[in-house]
Design an enzyme around this catalytic site. Sequence first.
Site, mmCIF file in Angstrom:
data_model
loop_
_atom_site.group_PDB
_atom_site.id
_atom_site.type_symbol
_atom_site.label_atom_id
_atom_site.label_comp_id
_atom_site.label_asym_id
_atom_site.label_seq_id
_atom_site.Cartn_x
_atom_site.Cartn_y
_atom_site.Cartn_z
ATOM 1 N N CYS A 299 0.844 -1.192 0.000
ATOM 2 C CA CYS A 299 0.000 0.000 0.000
ATOM 3 C C CYS A 299 0.883 1.247 0.000
ATOM 4 O O CYS A 299 1.789 1.384 0.823
ATOM 5 C CB CYS A 299 -0.890 -0.066 1.241
ATOM 6 S SG CYS A 299 -1.152 1.471 2.084
ATOM 7 N N GLU A 300 0.622 2.146 -0.952
ATOM 8 C CA GLU A 300 1.498 3.316 -1.085
ATOM 9 C C GLU A 300 1.259 4.358 0.005
ATOM 10 O O GLU A 300 2.056 5.270 0.168
ATOM 11 C CB GLU A 300 1.323 3.953 -2.469
ATOM 12 C CG GLU A 300 -0.009 4.630 -2.698
ATOM 13 C CD GLU A 300 -0.134 5.160 -4.128
ATOM 14 O OE1 GLU A 300 0.674 4.757 -4.975
ATOM 15 O OE2 GLU A 300 -1.047 5.962 -4.363
ATOM 16 N N HIS A 301 0.189 4.215 0.772
ATOM 17 C CA HIS A 301 -0.072 5.192 1.833
ATOM 18 C C HIS A 301 0.662 4.866 3.126
ATOM 19 O O HIS A 301 1.004 5.763 3.881
ATOM 20 C CB HIS A 301 -1.585 5.271 2.120
ATOM 21 C CG HIS A 301 -2.378 5.653 0.923
ATOM 22 N ND1 HIS A 301 -3.552 5.027 0.565
ATOM 23 C CD2 HIS A 301 -2.146 6.586 -0.017
ATOM 24 C CE1 HIS A 301 -4.013 5.578 -0.547
ATOM 25 N NE2 HIS A 301 -3.175 6.509 -0.927
ATOM 26 N N HIS A 302 0.864 3.576 3.404
ATOM 27 C CA HIS A 302 1.470 3.178 4.676
ATOM 28 C C HIS A 302 2.695 2.288 4.513
ATOM 29 O O HIS A 302 3.303 1.895 5.500
ATOM 30 C CB HIS A 302 0.433 2.440 5.537
ATOM 31 C CG HIS A 302 -0.816 3.224 5.787
ATOM 32 N ND1 HIS A 302 -1.946 3.088 5.009
ATOM 33 C CD2 HIS A 302 -1.096 4.171 6.712
ATOM 34 C CE1 HIS A 302 -2.884 3.921 5.448
ATOM 35 N NE2 HIS A 302 -2.390 4.588 6.485
ATOM 36 N N GLN B 181 -5.165 -0.692 -4.318
ATOM 37 C CA GLN B 181 -5.842 -1.843 -4.940
ATOM 38 C C GLN B 181 -6.662 -1.413 -6.164
ATOM 39 O O GLN B 181 -6.729 -2.143 -7.161
ATOM 40 C CB GLN B 181 -6.728 -2.526 -3.891
ATOM 41 C CG GLN B 181 -7.370 -3.810 -4.412
ATOM 42 C CD GLN B 181 -8.217 -4.491 -3.362
ATOM 43 O OE1 GLN B 181 -7.966 -4.367 -2.162
ATOM 44 N NE2 GLN B 181 -9.231 -5.217 -3.796
ATOM 45 N N HIS C 111 -5.809 -5.782 3.800
ATOM 46 C CA HIS C 111 -4.790 -4.730 3.909
ATOM 47 C C HIS C 111 -4.263 -4.678 5.337
ATOM 48 O O HIS C 111 -5.026 -4.445 6.266
ATOM 49 C CB HIS C 111 -5.401 -3.375 3.539
ATOM 50 C CG HIS C 111 -5.780 -3.273 2.088
ATOM 51 N ND1 HIS C 111 -5.183 -2.389 1.228
ATOM 52 C CD2 HIS C 111 -6.676 -3.975 1.344
ATOM 53 C CE1 HIS C 111 -5.698 -2.534 0.010
ATOM 54 N NE2 HIS C 111 -6.609 -3.484 0.057
ATOM 55 N N CYS D 75 -2.598 -2.424 6.640
ATOM 56 C CA CYS D 75 -2.773 -1.086 7.234
ATOM 57 C C CYS D 75 -4.143 -0.965 7.896
ATOM 58 O O CYS D 75 -4.322 -0.171 8.817
ATOM 59 C CB CYS D 75 -2.540 0.013 6.200
ATOM 60 S SG CYS D 75 -3.623 -0.044 4.774
HETATM 61 ZN ZN LIG Z 1 -2.638 1.636 3.630
#
Ligand SMILES: [Zn+2]
Length: 200
Positions: free
Chosen positions: A88-91, A129, A157, A159
Site C-alpha cells: 500500500c502506497e499510503h502506509h 488496490q 490490507h 494497514c
Molecule cells: Zn494503507
Amino acid sequence: MSNYKRTEEYNTEATKKLSENYRQILKLSGEDIEREGIIKTPERAAKAIQYLTHGTCINPADILRSAMFHEEYKQMVLIKDIEVYSLCEHHLLPFFGKAHIAYIPNGKIVGLSKIPRVVDAFARRLQVQERLTTQIRDCIQETLNPMGVAVVIEAKHLCMLMRGVQKQNSVATTSAFTGEFLENSKTRAEFIQLVSGKFH
Ligand SMILES: [Zn+2]
C-alpha cells in the site's frame, strides 16, 4: 527470464543509501542498532524493499507480447485465484489476496502463465488496490485487444488489520471491466458466477 534476474542483482549504490536510511529509522524507533539480531537488518530491509518494488522496472505489456498466438477460440478464458502480494502506497504495508481475471479472445490468445506474471509486475510496486485492478485490465485490453476483460481483486490490507480500525476479517473487493463484460449483463453474470464462492 531476464525480468526476474534483475531482482537478484541489487543496485549496490541504492542498497547502501537505503541501508543508511533504514539504520536511521531503527534508531529513531528507539532500537539499539548494534544488537545482534538488528545489525544486518538495514541491509536486509534495503534489499527487501528493492525486491518488493521491482515491478517498476518491468513492462507488463512485453510479458504478454512474448507469448501471443493466433487462435479462433472465442469463449471466455478465466484464470482464478491468482495470488497477489503488493504494498500500500499510503502506509508501506502489505496488502494481499486473490485476483480473478477473464478475457474473451478476438483472434489472439496469450500463454496462460503470462497473466499471473502481469499481475506480479503491477503488484510489485507501491500501489492502491483500485489502480492495480484497472492497470491489469488496461494492459490486457490494450495489448491483446480482446472482446472484453474482467478483473476482480479481493485483498486484505495490513494497514487496516494492524492499525486503527482492526477489522480482522474485512476484505476489500475491486473490479474493472471492458467490452463484452461491460455491455453484456449475461457475460458479466457468467463471470461473476464462475468466480463466486470465491467472494467472502
Ligand atoms: Zn494503507
